[in-house]
Design a protein around this motif. Structure first.
Motif, mmCIF file in Angstrom:
data_model
loop_
_atom_site.group_PDB
_atom_site.id
_atom_site.type_symbol
_atom_site.label_atom_id
_atom_site.label_comp_id
_atom_site.label_asym_id
_atom_site.label_seq_id
_atom_site.Cartn_x
_atom_site.Cartn_y
_atom_site.Cartn_z
ATOM 1 N N PRO A 143 27.671 31.720 40.685
ATOM 2 C CA PRO A 143 28.826 31.282 39.891
ATOM 3 C C PRO A 143 30.154 31.664 40.526
ATOM 4 O O PRO A 143 30.229 32.513 41.423
ATOM 5 N N THR A 144 31.215 31.050 40.024
ATOM 6 C CA THR A 144 32.577 31.329 40.463
ATOM 7 C C THR A 144 33.094 32.593 39.783
ATOM 8 O O THR A 144 32.842 32.834 38.597
ATOM 9 N N ALA B 265 55.429 40.931 28.147
ATOM 10 C CA ALA B 265 56.586 40.292 27.525
ATOM 11 C C ALA B 265 57.536 39.712 28.560
ATOM 12 O O ALA B 265 58.263 38.751 28.287
ATOM 13 N N ASP B 266 57.555 40.294 29.780
ATOM 14 C CA ASP B 266 58.439 39.808 30.836
ATOM 15 C C ASP B 266 57.783 38.759 31.724
ATOM 16 O O ASP B 266 58.342 38.353 32.740
ATOM 17 N N GLY B 267 56.572 38.321 31.352
ATOM 18 C CA GLY B 267 55.864 37.322 32.143
ATOM 19 C C GLY B 267 54.979 37.901 33.223
ATOM 20 O O GLY B 267 54.279 37.156 33.907
ATOM 21 N N SER B 268 54.994 39.231 33.400
ATOM 22 C CA SER B 268 54.151 39.845 34.422
ATOM 23 C C SER B 268 52.690 39.749 33.998
ATOM 24 O O SER B 268 52.363 39.747 32.807
ATOM 25 N N ALA B 269 51.809 39.669 34.989
ATOM 26 C CA ALA B 269 50.390 39.437 34.715
ATOM 27 C C ALA B 269 49.545 40.623 35.165
ATOM 28 O O ALA B 269 49.766 41.189 36.235
ATOM 29 N N ALA B 270 48.584 41.005 34.321
ATOM 30 C CA ALA B 270 47.549 41.974 34.689
ATOM 31 C C ALA B 270 46.208 41.274 34.552
ATOM 32 O O ALA B 270 46.079 40.292 33.810
ATOM 33 N N TYR B 271 45.198 41.781 35.271
ATOM 34 C CA TYR B 271 43.936 41.057 35.341
ATOM 35 C C TYR B 271 42.741 41.977 35.124
ATOM 36 O O TYR B 271 42.739 43.143 35.518
ATOM 37 N N SER B 272 41.696 41.424 34.505
ATOM 38 C CA SER B 272 40.364 42.014 34.537
ATOM 39 C C SER B 272 39.442 40.956 35.126
ATOM 40 O O SER B 272 39.673 39.756 34.950
ATOM 41 N N PHE B 273 38.410 41.398 35.840
ATOM 42 C CA PHE B 273 37.623 40.480 36.664
ATOM 43 C C PHE B 273 36.155 40.483 36.271
ATOM 44 O O PHE B 273 35.600 41.519 35.886
ATOM 45 N N TYR B 274 35.550 39.316 36.432
ATOM 46 C CA TYR B 274 34.114 39.142 36.253
ATOM 47 C C TYR B 274 33.561 38.694 37.603
ATOM 48 O O TYR B 274 33.666 37.522 37.978
ATOM 49 N N VAL B 275 32.996 39.670 38.354
ATOM 50 C CA VAL B 275 32.706 39.453 39.776
ATOM 51 C C VAL B 275 31.250 39.666 40.154
ATOM 52 O O VAL B 275 30.873 39.378 41.291
ATOM 53 N N GLU B 276 30.434 40.172 39.246
ATOM 54 C CA GLU B 276 29.058 40.487 39.627
ATOM 55 C C GLU B 276 28.275 39.219 39.927
ATOM 56 O O GLU B 276 28.245 38.280 39.122
ATOM 57 N N GLY B 277 27.662 39.184 41.107
ATOM 58 C CA GLY B 277 26.799 38.071 41.476
ATOM 59 C C GLY B 277 27.511 36.767 41.746
ATOM 60 O O GLY B 277 26.887 35.698 41.705
ATOM 61 N N THR B 278 28.798 36.805 42.046
ATOM 62 C CA THR B 278 29.541 35.573 42.260
ATOM 63 C C THR B 278 29.525 35.146 43.729
ATOM 64 O O THR B 278 29.256 35.941 44.630
ATOM 65 N N ALA B 279 29.849 33.877 43.946
ATOM 66 C CA ALA B 279 29.656 33.262 45.267
ATOM 67 C C ALA B 279 30.524 33.890 46.342
ATOM 68 O O ALA B 279 30.066 34.109 47.468
ATOM 69 N N ASP B 280 31.793 34.177 46.046
ATOM 70 C CA ASP B 280 32.701 34.588 47.114
ATOM 71 C C ASP B 280 32.350 35.957 47.691
ATOM 72 O O ASP B 280 32.747 36.286 48.807
ATOM 73 N N ARG B 281 31.576 36.769 46.946
ATOM 74 C CA ARG B 281 31.201 38.086 47.455
ATOM 75 C C ARG B 281 30.227 38.002 48.634
ATOM 76 O O ARG B 281 30.066 38.976 49.367
#
Length: 310
Positions: free
Chosen positions: A80-81, A90-106
């Motif tokens: 999967p991707t 509030a200022d438009g800045s972005a933070a991220y959490s990732f779902y990466v286990e078993g994905t193609a790009d790894r």
């Protein structure tokens, strides 16, 4: 030809506030955004990665093709991707959490050769953290540098993906002798804990640090520092702003015939000012619209009315 290496993923962007706000899938990933931005600016660009055969993977390839990015070096896989859940401040800045286990790009593997005509190779973000692909990208970085190619690195630190910060910092230091241009956000620089002078002494010809709306500063091995302010825009969000800076820097260097380690070392004050202002303007356009939507060349022909630089 500029080759961009690294992950392509799907950003899940909330359409409102609260934990249960509706999510909109958008094409993303730092290297992916950089490749699209380069293509939109008109630079001959290729993307080197591993992309899923699922529907999201097909959409990602479609976005690259629409930007006229060469996808012949993209590996494919049934996994999967990767998904990245964005949270907007509030200022438009972005933070991220990732779902990466078993994905193609790894599962990226080092290609036998880069596309014909490669002049520069860009590296960064999650692809340099997640094994086993991280070691494959690292091998490609070392090989490209040994061949005398221009190499650009934007580590784009995602602390949640780095289980051993000290080990990562040591690995980052090992990359520096093979890097021509190092780009960091001010937050990245703080997390890494070094200084531009220390990083320059390790190998890069220049270090560019972005500070959001406060602009960009380039530090060179000759001891010079060149700064420009950010351009003022109404910020929708900052997704893709730093990736746009990467693309604008490489595109601008190519336009000045400075996309080689030797030429970068010779870039003077006027060249740096022109380059950094172009990057600030490009990032401001990206910040003025939702998601990672970098500008096309025609949108940068006149300065914008004002941005955040990312």
């Amino acid at each position: 030809m500029i080759v961009v290496t690294g992950e392509a993923l799907i950003d899940l962007v909330p359409q409102g506030t609260g934990a249960l706000a509706a999510l909109t899938p958008t094409l993303g990933g730092g290297p992916y955004n950089t490749a699209v931005a380069l293509g939109r600016l008109g630079s001959p660009t290729a993307f080197c990665s591993r992309v899923s055969c699922d529907a999201y993977g097909e959409a990602l390839l479609g976005g690259l093709r629409r930007a006229h990015v060469d996808v012949s070096a993209v590996q494919r896989g049934p996994e999967p991707t990767t998904l990245a859940l964005a949270t907007l401040g509030a200022d438009g800045s972005a933070a991220y959490s990732f779902y990466v286990e078993g994905t193609a790009d790894r599962l990226f593997t080092t290609p036998a050769a880069l596309p014909a005509g490669t002049r520069a190779v860009s590296f960064g973000t999650c692809s340099l953290v997640l094994e086993p692909g991280a070691s494959a990208y690292e091998e490609l970085l070392l090989r490209a540098s040994a061949q005398g190619l221009f190499t650009a690195l934007d580590p784009n630190i995602r602390p949640g993906l780095i289980p051993d910060p000290d080990a990562y910092r040591a690995r980052f230091a090992d990359w520096l002798p093979s890097v021509t241009l190092l780009k960091l956000s001010a937050e990245d620089a703080h997390w890494l804990g070094g200084t531009p002078q220390e990083w320059l002494a390790a190998g890069p010809e220049a270090v560019v640090i972005t500070a959001g709306g406060d602009g960009l500063t380039a530090y060179t091995r000759g001891g010079a520092a060149h700064s420009v302010p950010g351009e003022k825009v109404d910020v929708v969000d900052t997704i893709g702003a730093g990736d746009t800076v990467n693309a604008a820097l490489m595109h601008g260097l190519a336009a000045q015939d400075a996309l080689t380690p030797a030429a970068l070392a010779e870039l003077g004050p006027q060249g740096w000012s022109r380059l950094l202002r172009f990057a600030a303007r490009a990032a401001a356009v990206t910040c003025s619209r939702a998601g990672a939507e970098p500008p096309y060349a025609h949108e940068l022909e006149q300065p914008s009315s004002g941005g955040r630089t990312g």
